[in-house]
Scaffold this motif. Sequence first.
Motif, PDB file in Angstrom:
ATOM      1  N   SER A   1      39.013  34.424  39.962  1.00 17.37           N
ATOM      2  CA  SER A   1      39.589  35.692  40.381  1.00 17.37           C
ATOM      3  C   SER A   1      38.767  36.875  39.901  1.00 17.37           C
ATOM      4  O   SER A   1      38.081  36.815  38.870  1.00 17.37           O
TER       5      SER A   1
ATOM      6  N   GLN B   1      39.664  40.732  38.832  1.00 18.10           N
ATOM      7  CA  GLN B   1      40.840  41.504  38.443  1.00 18.10           C
ATOM      8  C   GLN B   1      40.407  42.915  38.041  1.00 18.10           C
ATOM      9  O   GLN B   1      39.593  43.081  37.132  1.00 18.10           O
TER      10      GLN B   1
ATOM     11  N   ASN C   1      36.999  34.261  30.600  1.00 18.70           N
ATOM     12  CA  ASN C   1      36.986  35.547  31.287  1.00 18.70           C
ATOM     13  C   ASN C   1      35.868  36.420  30.746  1.00 18.70           C
ATOM     14  O   ASN C   1      35.421  36.261  29.602  1.00 18.70           O
TER      15      ASN C   1
ATOM     16  N   ALA D   1      46.916  47.588  39.362  1.00 20.49           N
ATOM     17  CA  ALA D   1      46.273  46.300  39.092  1.00 20.49           C
ATOM     18  C   ALA D   1      46.056  45.565  40.409  1.00 20.49           C
ATOM     19  O   ALA D   1      47.011  45.352  41.175  1.00 20.49           O
TER      20      ALA D   1
ATOM     21  N   THR E   1      44.185  42.047  42.148  1.00 18.10           N
ATOM     22  CA  THR E   1      43.595  40.730  41.907  1.00 18.10           C
ATOM     23  C   THR E   1      43.191  40.099  43.231  1.00 18.10           C
ATOM     24  O   THR E   1      44.007  40.009  44.159  1.00 18.10           O
TER      25      THR E   1
ATOM     26  N   THR F   1      41.797  46.758  36.955  1.00 14.20           N
ATOM     27  CA  THR F   1      42.932  47.510  36.442  1.00 14.20           C
ATOM     28  C   THR F   1      42.519  48.951  36.170  1.00 14.20           C
ATOM     29  O   THR F   1      41.467  49.196  35.571  1.00 14.20           O
TER      30      THR F   1
END
Length: 347
Positions: free
Chosen positions: A103, A105, A37, A121, A123, A107
Amino acid sequence: PISAGFPAARPELFPVAGTAFNVFQRRYPNPSANEWNLNVQRQLSSHDVLSVAYVGQTGVHILANANINLATPGPGPVAPRRPYPNLADGILNCTCGNSSFDSLQITYQNRLSAGLDFLGAYTYGHSIDDTSGNSTLVGYQNPYDLNSFRGNSDFDVRHDLVLSWSYDLPFGSGKKLMSDAHGLTQALAGGWQLNSIDTFQTGSPFTPVMVTSLLNNGSGSQWPNRIGSGKVANPTPKEWFNPADFVSPGNYTAPNHGFGNSGRNILFGPGTRQFDFSLFKNVAFNRDSSRYIQFRAEAFNTFNTPQFNNPDTQIGNPAAGTISSAGAPLLFQRTSREIQLAAKLYW
């Protein structure tokens, strides 16, 4: 008992002709995953933070259960066309599948001094595999070509937005705890907290299959040929997808031995829109608020919004494309409205 040993005639007597069987691959490595990530966080002010991340994962050695004794499509009796003619279906348990996931993501978290906490959040993800493990929803059309089964994972949810917030109602003194309250009015008015978790998700995928297989290969399923997108402009429970966009590929004499070309998990079912609310009331027993009781009223799917399941996927069935159920899975997700009352003691 095993201590007596196996009968000498055991290999000749077992298995009985026509018996189904299960076998395990000799090499059986454990499933494993590799994840990476890249995350960038930015503090926008003294009370809120924004995070943007890319998260990827690959999975290897995933459980797959393929029928290794499925007959080759063709006319006449099925047994002579099986790899092991004296036996019926044979399920191979192997960890021979693989997957990939990518993905975006995002937040956002906001903590305000006014008593409001907020977390959002989102995604956008895509999961692809050639087996979703022991939860795989549809069987292999051609177990001798696992690559043809590669497609959207059974649990692939393309868009997922969850909003979570908590607000201390500005009534009475002391708000959360009434340790400094005076009088019955203040004790009743203060210490209230409103919470919510709001979930918005796109639906899970599904695979159109023929209601009756013309492959004449035993227990195997047959996919249709796809001649259109299958999508409708305004899907409803009465017509979630267009069955007319899928036709029978014919029997074993058709091109490609009758195997359909529509693919696995090519369409998506209804999504989720669910609001879960709770109301807490905190009542302290002492001045320093170290001991108190919390009364809770919690409602799941507060507005009782129908959470429809996937439609009938059997092409050739008059009910194909229609939805006849709602509310799965359980655990207070995608259910009808659920309300519970509770008391929690802190000391």
